[in-house]
Design a protein around this motif. Structure first.
Motif, PDB file in Angstrom:
ATOM      1  N   LEU A  39      -3.100 -11.126 -10.372  1.00  0.00           N
ATOM      2  CA  LEU A  39      -2.618 -12.846 -10.297  1.00  0.00           C
ATOM      3  C   LEU A  39      -2.898 -12.802  -8.930  1.00  0.00           C
ATOM      4  O   LEU A  39      -3.354 -14.563  -8.744  1.00  0.00           O
ATOM      5  N   TYR A  40      -2.935 -12.499  -7.976  1.00  0.00           N
ATOM      6  CA  TYR A  40      -2.125 -13.110  -6.681  1.00  0.00           C
ATOM      7  C   TYR A  40      -2.757 -12.445  -5.770  1.00  0.00           C
ATOM      8  O   TYR A  40      -3.373 -13.442  -4.488  1.00  0.00           O
ATOM      9  N   VAL A  41      -3.601 -11.861  -5.819  1.00  0.00           N
ATOM     10  CA  VAL A  41      -4.745 -11.154  -4.725  1.00  0.00           C
ATOM     11  C   VAL A  41      -6.458 -11.064  -5.383  1.00  0.00           C
ATOM     12  O   VAL A  41      -6.113 -11.100  -6.729  1.00  0.00           O
ATOM     13  N   SER A  42      -6.600  -9.984  -4.328  1.00  0.00           N
ATOM     14  CA  SER A  42      -7.941 -10.007  -4.444  1.00  0.00           C
ATOM     15  C   SER A  42      -8.766  -9.034  -5.134  1.00  0.00           C
ATOM     16  O   SER A  42     -10.043  -9.671  -6.071  1.00  0.00           O
ATOM     17  N   GLY A  43      -7.820  -8.476  -5.443  1.00  0.00           N
ATOM     18  CA  GLY A  43      -8.480  -6.880  -6.069  1.00  0.00           C
ATOM     19  C   GLY A  43      -8.032  -5.955  -6.355  1.00  0.00           C
ATOM     20  O   GLY A  43      -6.676  -5.371  -5.574  1.00  0.00           O
ATOM     21  N   ARG A  44      -8.283  -4.817  -6.862  1.00  0.00           N
ATOM     22  CA  ARG A  44      -7.634  -3.574  -7.507  1.00  0.00           C
ATOM     23  C   ARG A  44      -6.711  -2.732  -6.552  1.00  0.00           C
ATOM     24  O   ARG A  44      -5.223  -2.848  -5.858  1.00  0.00           O
ATOM     25  N   ALA A  45      -7.911  -2.507  -5.039  1.00  0.00           N
ATOM     26  CA  ALA A  45      -6.583  -1.794  -4.054  1.00  0.00           C
ATOM     27  C   ALA A  45      -5.778  -2.597  -3.174  1.00  0.00           C
ATOM     28  O   ALA A  45      -4.966  -1.926  -2.993  1.00  0.00           O
ATOM     29  N   ALA A  47      -3.989  -4.481  -4.773  1.00  0.00           N
ATOM     30  CA  ALA A  47      -2.992  -4.867  -5.722  1.00  0.00           C
ATOM     31  C   ALA A  47      -1.637  -3.028  -6.160  1.00  0.00           C
ATOM     32  O   ALA A  47      -0.781  -3.329  -6.023  1.00  0.00           O
ATOM     33  N   GLU A  48      -2.623  -2.406  -5.848  1.00  0.00           N
ATOM     34  CA  GLU A  48      -2.301  -1.066  -5.528  1.00  0.00           C
ATOM     35  C   GLU A  48      -1.130  -0.974  -4.448  1.00  0.00           C
ATOM     36  O   GLU A  48      -0.202  -0.857  -4.338  1.00  0.00           O
ATOM     37  N   GLU A  49      -1.231  -1.809  -3.361  1.00  0.00           N
ATOM     38  CA  GLU A  49      -0.569  -1.595  -2.075  1.00  0.00           C
ATOM     39  C   GLU A  49       0.244  -2.564  -2.370  1.00  0.00           C
ATOM     40  O   GLU A  49       1.128  -1.838  -1.933  1.00  0.00           O
ATOM     41  N   VAL A  50       0.328  -3.717  -2.841  1.00  0.00           N
ATOM     42  CA  VAL A  50       0.776  -4.109  -3.108  1.00  0.00           C
ATOM     43  C   VAL A  50       2.775  -4.096  -4.268  1.00  0.00           C
ATOM     44  O   VAL A  50       3.842  -3.943  -3.483  1.00  0.00           O
ATOM     45  N   VAL A  51       2.054  -3.115  -5.281  1.00  0.00           N
ATOM     46  CA  VAL A  51       3.208  -2.091  -5.662  1.00  0.00           C
ATOM     47  C   VAL A  51       3.830  -1.211  -4.585  1.00  0.00           C
ATOM     48  O   VAL A  51       4.795  -1.280  -5.349  1.00  0.00           O
ATOM     49  N   GLN A  52       2.942  -0.906  -3.931  1.00  0.00           N
ATOM     50  CA  GLN A  52       3.167   0.272  -3.700  1.00  0.00           C
ATOM     51  C   GLN A  52       4.749  -0.032  -2.954  1.00  0.00           C
ATOM     52  O   GLN A  52       5.905   0.471  -2.643  1.00  0.00           O
ATOM     53  N   GLU A  53       4.163  -1.631  -1.985  1.00  0.00           N
ATOM     54  CA  GLU A  53       5.601  -2.407  -1.727  1.00  0.00           C
ATOM     55  C   GLU A  53       6.526  -2.747  -2.224  1.00  0.00           C
ATOM     56  O   GLU A  53       8.150  -2.150  -1.425  1.00  0.00           O
TER      57      GLU A  53
END
Length: 218
Positions: A39-45, A47-53
């Motif tokens: 919802l907040y970032v531009s793409g899945r890659a 998003a994956e980084e944000v989730v890992q953080e």
């Protein structure tokens, strides 16, 4: 796997470094975190980084978790804070305030007005001209098809961000209304309006898909 349905037991296990507890949390929420980050970032890659953080922040901060909210709410607020920060760097962000219906769409009709007879109709004022299509008789394999699920997910992806957030958490991830309100800082009324509009639009998209699919089979 041990029963981690109780937040207190799960937090204690996480704080003690229990790998099974972390695996339980990962299995339950990882995909929902990805959907929310998108919802907040531009793409899945990204998003994956944000989730890992987010997962790293959870492990580092679990000792400070005080239980003033549910563990789920705490987890998703960490995620949204990080996703918003990343979105700001990308020039793509949605503030929490945008998750409530604003004056621009307050009067947005849930269903197109032209699907109803006018208020001055002599016999059936306000009744359907084009009622929702009955889905009885549609082959079960069509309901269960990957194509139908893809059509639904595409319809949800095209919703306004407010509606997409609420329907994703409620209908894809199985959250309660109260959990969505607590996490997204929404009133119950706003949550209900957003969900109703989102479901109506998703149904319309599915109606159109089923009409096309039915035509292809005839």
């Amino acid at each position: 796997m041990p029963d981690f349905s109780d937040d207190r037991q799960l937090v204690e296990a996480l704080a003690g470094g229990d790998e099974a507890a972390f695996s339980f949390l990962l299995d339950r929420y990882h995909q929902a975190l990805i959907r929310t980050a998108l919802l907040y970032v531009s793409g899945r890659a990204v998003a994956e980084e944000v989730v890992q953080e987010t997962w790293l922040a959870v492990l580092q901060g679990i000792q400070r978790f005080e239980g003033r909210s549910s563990l789920k709410t705490w987890l998703f607020r960490i995620l949204m804070n990080r996703a918003q920060t990343r979105g700001q760097r990308e020039g793509r962000t949605i503030p929490f305030s945008a998750l409530a219906p604003d004056s621009a769409d307050a009067d947005e009709p849930t269903v197109e007005p032209d699907r109803f007879l006018s208020a001055t109709h002599p016999q059936w004022p306000g009744h359907w001209t084009q009622p929702p299509r009955s889905w009885q008789g549609i082959p079960e394999e069509l309901y269960l098809s990957a194509e139908l699920r893809a059509a639904l997910l595409q319809a949800i992806e095209q919703l306004p961000p407010q509606q997409r957030a609420v329907i994703s958490l409620r209908d894809l991830d199985g959250w309660s209304a109260q959990e969505v309100c607590n996490t997204l800082h929404l009133s119950e009324t706003n949550q209900r309006v957003l969900l109703h509009r989102a479901r109506a639009k998703a149904r319309k998209a599915l109606e159109q898909y089923l009409e096309r699919a039915g035509g292809d089979r005839t």
